[in-house]
Design a protein around this motif. Structure first.
Motif, PDB file in Angstrom:
ATOM      1  N   VAL A 391       0.839  -1.205   0.000  1.00 29.18           N
ATOM      2  CA  VAL A 391       0.000   0.000   0.000  1.00 29.18           C
ATOM      3  C   VAL A 391       0.871   1.251   0.000  1.00 29.18           C
ATOM      4  O   VAL A 391       0.592   2.223  -0.723  1.00 29.18           O
ATOM      5  CB  VAL A 391      -0.935  -0.010   1.223  1.00 29.18           C
ATOM      6  N   LEU A 392       1.924   1.238   0.818  1.00 25.15           N
ATOM      7  CA  LEU A 392       2.813   2.401   0.873  1.00 25.15           C
ATOM      8  C   LEU A 392       3.442   2.678  -0.479  1.00 25.15           C
ATOM      9  O   LEU A 392       3.565   3.836  -0.896  1.00 25.15           O
ATOM     10  CB  LEU A 392       3.900   2.169   1.927  1.00 25.15           C
ATOM     11  N   ARG A 393       3.837   1.618  -1.183  1.00 24.57           N
ATOM     12  CA  ARG A 393       4.467   1.801  -2.499  1.00 24.57           C
ATOM     13  C   ARG A 393       3.470   2.311  -3.532  1.00 24.57           C
ATOM     14  O   ARG A 393       3.819   3.148  -4.368  1.00 24.57           O
ATOM     15  CB  ARG A 393       5.069   0.474  -2.965  1.00 24.57           C
ATOM     16  N   ARG A 394       2.257   1.801  -3.469  1.00 24.22           N
ATOM     17  CA  ARG A 394       1.269   2.192  -4.476  1.00 24.22           C
ATOM     18  C   ARG A 394       1.029   3.691  -4.451  1.00 24.22           C
ATOM     19  O   ARG A 394       0.860   4.336  -5.486  1.00 24.22           O
ATOM     20  CB  ARG A 394      -0.039   1.433  -4.251  1.00 24.22           C
ATOM     21  N   TYR A 395       0.983   4.260  -3.270  1.00 27.56           N
ATOM     22  CA  TYR A 395       0.703   5.692  -3.148  1.00 27.56           C
ATOM     23  C   TYR A 395       1.940   6.505  -2.765  1.00 27.56           C
ATOM     24  O   TYR A 395       1.821   7.659  -2.349  1.00 27.56           O
ATOM     25  CB  TYR A 395      -0.418   5.912  -2.119  1.00 27.56           C
ATOM     26  N   SER A 396       3.127   5.897  -2.912  1.00 29.23           N
ATOM     27  CA  SER A 396       4.415   6.575  -2.686  1.00 29.23           C
ATOM     28  C   SER A 396       4.555   7.144  -1.277  1.00 29.23           C
ATOM     29  O   SER A 396       5.361   8.050  -1.055  1.00 29.23           O
ATOM     30  CB  SER A 396       4.621   7.702  -3.713  1.00 29.23           C
ATOM     31  N   ILE A 397       3.808   6.588  -0.320  1.00 29.11           N
ATOM     32  CA  ILE A 397       3.920   7.058   1.060  1.00 29.11           C
ATOM     33  C   ILE A 397       5.272   6.671   1.647  1.00 29.11           C
ATOM     34  O   ILE A 397       5.802   7.358   2.533  1.00 29.11           O
ATOM     35  CB  ILE A 397       2.768   6.481   1.917  1.00 29.11           C
ATOM     36  N   ASP A 398       5.872   5.582   1.122  1.00 27.47           N
ATOM     37  CA  ASP A 398       7.179   5.151   1.635  1.00 27.47           C
ATOM     38  C   ASP A 398       8.273   6.172   1.367  1.00 27.47           C
ATOM     39  O   ASP A 398       9.333   6.129   1.988  1.00 27.47           O
ATOM     40  CB  ASP A 398       7.564   3.793   1.037  1.00 27.47           C
ATOM     41  N   GLU A 399       8.017   7.118   0.454  1.00 28.76           N
ATOM     42  CA  GLU A 399       9.028   8.120   0.106  1.00 28.76           C
ATOM     43  C   GLU A 399       9.014   9.334   1.043  1.00 28.76           C
ATOM     44  O   GLU A 399       9.927  10.164   0.994  1.00 28.76           O
ATOM     45  CB  GLU A 399       8.797   8.616  -1.334  1.00 28.76           C
ATOM     46  N   LEU A 400       7.996   9.465   1.890  1.00 26.79           N
ATOM     47  CA  LEU A 400       7.859  10.668   2.719  1.00 26.79           C
ATOM     48  C   LEU A 400       9.078  10.955   3.601  1.00 26.79           C
ATOM     49  O   LEU A 400       9.447  12.125   3.769  1.00 26.79           O
ATOM     50  CB  LEU A 400       6.600  10.569   3.589  1.00 26.79           C
ATOM     51  N   TRP A 445       9.900  11.903 -14.417  1.00 25.71           N
ATOM     52  CA  TRP A 445       9.652  10.464 -14.537  1.00 25.71           C
ATOM     53  C   TRP A 445       8.429  10.059 -13.730  1.00 25.71           C
ATOM     54  O   TRP A 445       7.673   9.185 -14.129  1.00 25.71           O
ATOM     55  CB  TRP A 445      10.880   9.684 -14.077  1.00 25.71           C
ATOM     56  N   GLN A 446       8.212  10.682 -12.563  1.00 28.91           N
ATOM     57  CA  GLN A 446       7.119  10.285 -11.684  1.00 28.91           C
ATOM     58  C   GLN A 446       5.772  10.710 -12.241  1.00 28.91           C
ATOM     59  O   GLN A 446       4.777   9.995 -12.096  1.00 28.91           O
ATOM     60  CB  GLN A 446       7.299  10.874 -10.288  1.00 28.91           C
ATOM     61  N   ILE A 447       5.700  11.860 -12.881  1.00 27.87           N
ATOM     62  CA  ILE A 447       4.417  12.320 -13.415  1.00 27.87           C
ATOM     63  C   ILE A 447       4.168  11.773 -14.816  1.00 27.87           C
ATOM     64  O   ILE A 447       3.131  12.055 -15.421  1.00 27.87           O
ATOM     65  CB  ILE A 447       4.349  13.863 -13.444  1.00 27.87           C
ATOM     66  N   SER A 448       5.099  10.962 -15.343  1.00 30.75           N
ATOM     67  CA  SER A 448       4.964  10.441 -16.706  1.00 30.75           C
ATOM     68  C   SER A 448       4.807   8.922 -16.752  1.00 30.75           C
ATOM     69  O   SER A 448       4.877   8.340 -17.831  1.00 30.75           O
ATOM     70  CB  SER A 448       6.187  10.839 -17.547  1.00 30.75           C
ATOM     71  N   ALA A 484      -0.535  12.061  -9.865  1.00 34.06           N
ATOM     72  CA  ALA A 484       0.143  10.802 -10.176  1.00 34.06           C
ATOM     73  C   ALA A 484       0.153   9.865  -8.977  1.00 34.06           C
ATOM     74  O   ALA A 484      -0.023   8.654  -9.102  1.00 34.06           O
ATOM     75  CB  ALA A 484       1.572  11.084 -10.647  1.00 34.06           C
ATOM     76  N   VAL A 485       0.361  10.430  -7.790  1.00 34.48           N
ATOM     77  CA  VAL A 485       0.403   9.614  -6.569  1.00 34.48           C
ATOM     78  C   VAL A 485      -0.974   9.048  -6.249  1.00 34.48           C
ATOM     79  O   VAL A 485      -1.113   7.868  -5.897  1.00 34.48           O
ATOM     80  CB  VAL A 485       0.915  10.465  -5.383  1.00 34.48           C
ATOM     81  N   LEU A 486      -2.021   9.852  -6.402  1.00 38.32           N
ATOM     82  CA  LEU A 486      -3.379   9.390  -6.115  1.00 38.32           C
ATOM     83  C   LEU A 486      -3.808   8.275  -7.055  1.00 38.32           C
ATOM     84  O   LEU A 486      -4.502   7.339  -6.654  1.00 38.32           O
ATOM     85  CB  LEU A 486      -4.369  10.560  -6.193  1.00 38.32           C
TER      86      LEU A 486
END
Length: 492
Positions: A391-400, A445-448, A484-486
């Motif tokens: 779940v953290l990876r899917r929404y990039s929460i692990d990057e916070l 890269w993240q928004i693409s 992109a994250v959502l």
């Protein structure tokens, strides 16, 4: 027929209704969209200055320049005038690219300076309200409104509406590349309706990737005047000598067509490109990329302040995530890893732990199942990832936690992806240019598409950012990162 939205679709190349039908329909939606933007800016500015004036303005002031109604009217007039002078409503920039928001920001900054000078000249005591409250509020509301209008326009373009009809003229190979790019990125607003080549033939006799070949390169101007194309895209071909390009530009004068020549020398865009006349010859001047100086200093301040604010906002969420990680599997809440930053300097990156303990040691056993592009190691269904970690990876929460890296200066809010030391060691000279700037928490890269991107495309986007970086581009990337994250696209 007109459909919902800003305007309805216009005819395709096979549905022309006669001379100028395409041009008329293209002009319709462009004029409507421009009027919509102007109305949006005007209403947003009026609501902001009216609301602030009503709540905070001085109504009983003795001097005319202290009265809130006059100050509100002058502020709105000044803002709208600055938008017009800075060409913020030019059709060429509306609905695409960072230049629209760059011009909007420049206009509001100009209005702020003029307003401040006027307040000093009139010794107005209430001018601070309009400088430090009204103008920032106008910026927030107008930029949000324009972004929402842009989203609406992009949805229509993906449905085949609100596109500029393009006549592409060049070699079959370069025109084919242009056709593929316009189909891949319809939100940019181009649709190649016809092609001209040197001999008037395509790869499939009278067609090129499904687009009709209507004539030779020498016939371009005639086709534009007869059929009303809005854009003439000139791509590389030995036929295009300086004299012939000049002659084509002259022949297109008086038409609605915009002539665009693709410089195939390098992939550079944005504020680094300038056209200068030297000794009577138009030259395309490419300025050096900016790696130091005032703008970089501003970027550093924005990074520090942004990271500090985001850490305060996300503190409750980060504490909750840390507890969930600890309860889900054995090991610490955070994962530390060595990465390569600016100029090849290594640093320790922070993440929330998303894998089981000892996962890095098991990487060798999974090497044969690698689904990552190029030098990246990725698995869509990595058995080492925990339930919470997925779940953290899917929404990039692990990057916070990388906000701490931004706060300490080893990373930036926006920049290329920070590589592992073994990935960096395998870089060639071209790819190593990614290390000329600080790595980012997010980037092009993240928004693409993130991990769904081919390696070559990810590298191209990173190098484009390094070459064409600007504060406006950073702002657009940060804005698009939320969407992109959502959506969670390409995150695994």
């Amino acid at each position: 027929m007109r459909q919902g939205g800003i305007v309805g679709p216009f005819p395709s190349a096979r549905e022309r209704l006669g001379n100028g039908a395409i041009s008329q329909s293209a002009n319709d939606w462009e004029h409507r969209y421009r009027r919509t933007v102007i109305m949006s800016d005007t209403v947003a500015t009026a609501l902001v200055v009216g609301g602030i004036g009503n709540f905070f303005g001085a109504r009983d002031a003795a001097n005319w320049h202290e009265k809130w109604g006059i100050l509100a009217f002058c502020t709105e007039l000044l803002v709208l005038g600055a938008l017009a002078v800075s060409r913020s409503w030019a059709p060429a920039v509306l609905g695409q690219g960072a230049d629209e928001f760059r011009r909007l920001g420049r206009a509001l900054f100009t209005a702020t300076v003029v307003l401040a000078l006027g307040g000093i000249a009139l010794t107005s005591r209430n001018i601070k309200l309009w400088i430090f409250v009204a103008i920032p509020a106008i910026a927030l509301v107008t930029m949000t409104a324009r972004y929402l209008l842009r989203l609406r326009l992009h949805r229509q373009r993906k449905a085949g509406q609100c596109l500029r009809p393009v006549l592409a003229a060049g070699s079959p190979a370069t025109v084919r590349d242009l056709i593929n790019r316009t189909r891949k990125f319809p939100h940019l607003g181009w649709r190649v309706d016809a092609v001209c080549t040197t001999d008037g033939l395509g790869l499939d006799e009278d067609q090129l990737d499904g687009v009709p070949v209507v004539g030779r390169l020498a016939d371009v101007a005639g086709h534009v005047r007869r059929d009303g194309y809005r854009v003439v895209a000139v791509t590389s071909d030995p036929y295009w000598s300086p004299h012939r390009l000049q002659r084509l530009a002259w022949n297109l004068e008086g038409s609605d067509a915009e002539m665009i020549v693709a410089p195939v020398l390098m992939e550079v865009a944005g504020p680094r490109l300038h056209v200068d006349a030297v000794l009577g010859i138009p030259l395309l001047r490419v300025s050096m990329p900016t790696f130091t100086g005032g703008r970089r200093a501003i970027k550093g301040v924005v990074d520090w302040m942004g990271a500090a604010i985001l850490l305060l906002l996300f503190a409750p969420l980060m504490v909750s995530v840390a507890l969930l990680v600890l309860m889900d599997s054995r090991g610490g809440a955070f994962y530390r890893q060595r990465r390569v930053g600016k100029k090849g300097r290594e640093f320790t990156i922070l993440k929330f732990r998303t894998m089981a303990a000892g996962a890095h040691g098991a990487r060798g056993e999974l090497a044969g199942r690698n689904e990552g592009a190029g030098l990246l190691f990725k698995l869509r269904r990595d058995p080492r990832v925990t339930r919470v970690g997925a779940v953290l990876r899917r929404y990039s929460i692990d990057e916070l936690p990388q906000l701490f890296n931004v706060l300490t200066g080893s990373m930036s809010l926006v920049g290329p992806r920070p590589p592992l030391p073994e990935e960096s060691a395998a870089y060639g000279p071209d790819i190593r240019r990614r290390l000329l700037v600080k790595p980012g928490l997010t980037g092009l890269w993240q928004i693409s598409g993130r991990s769904d991107l081919p390696w070559e495309e990810a590298v191209r986007l990173d190098l484009r950012y390094v070459e064409d970086w600007s504060l406006a581009l950073d702002a657009v990337i940060l804005w698009k990162t939320l969407r992109a994250v959502l959506h969670g696209q390409g995150a695994y």
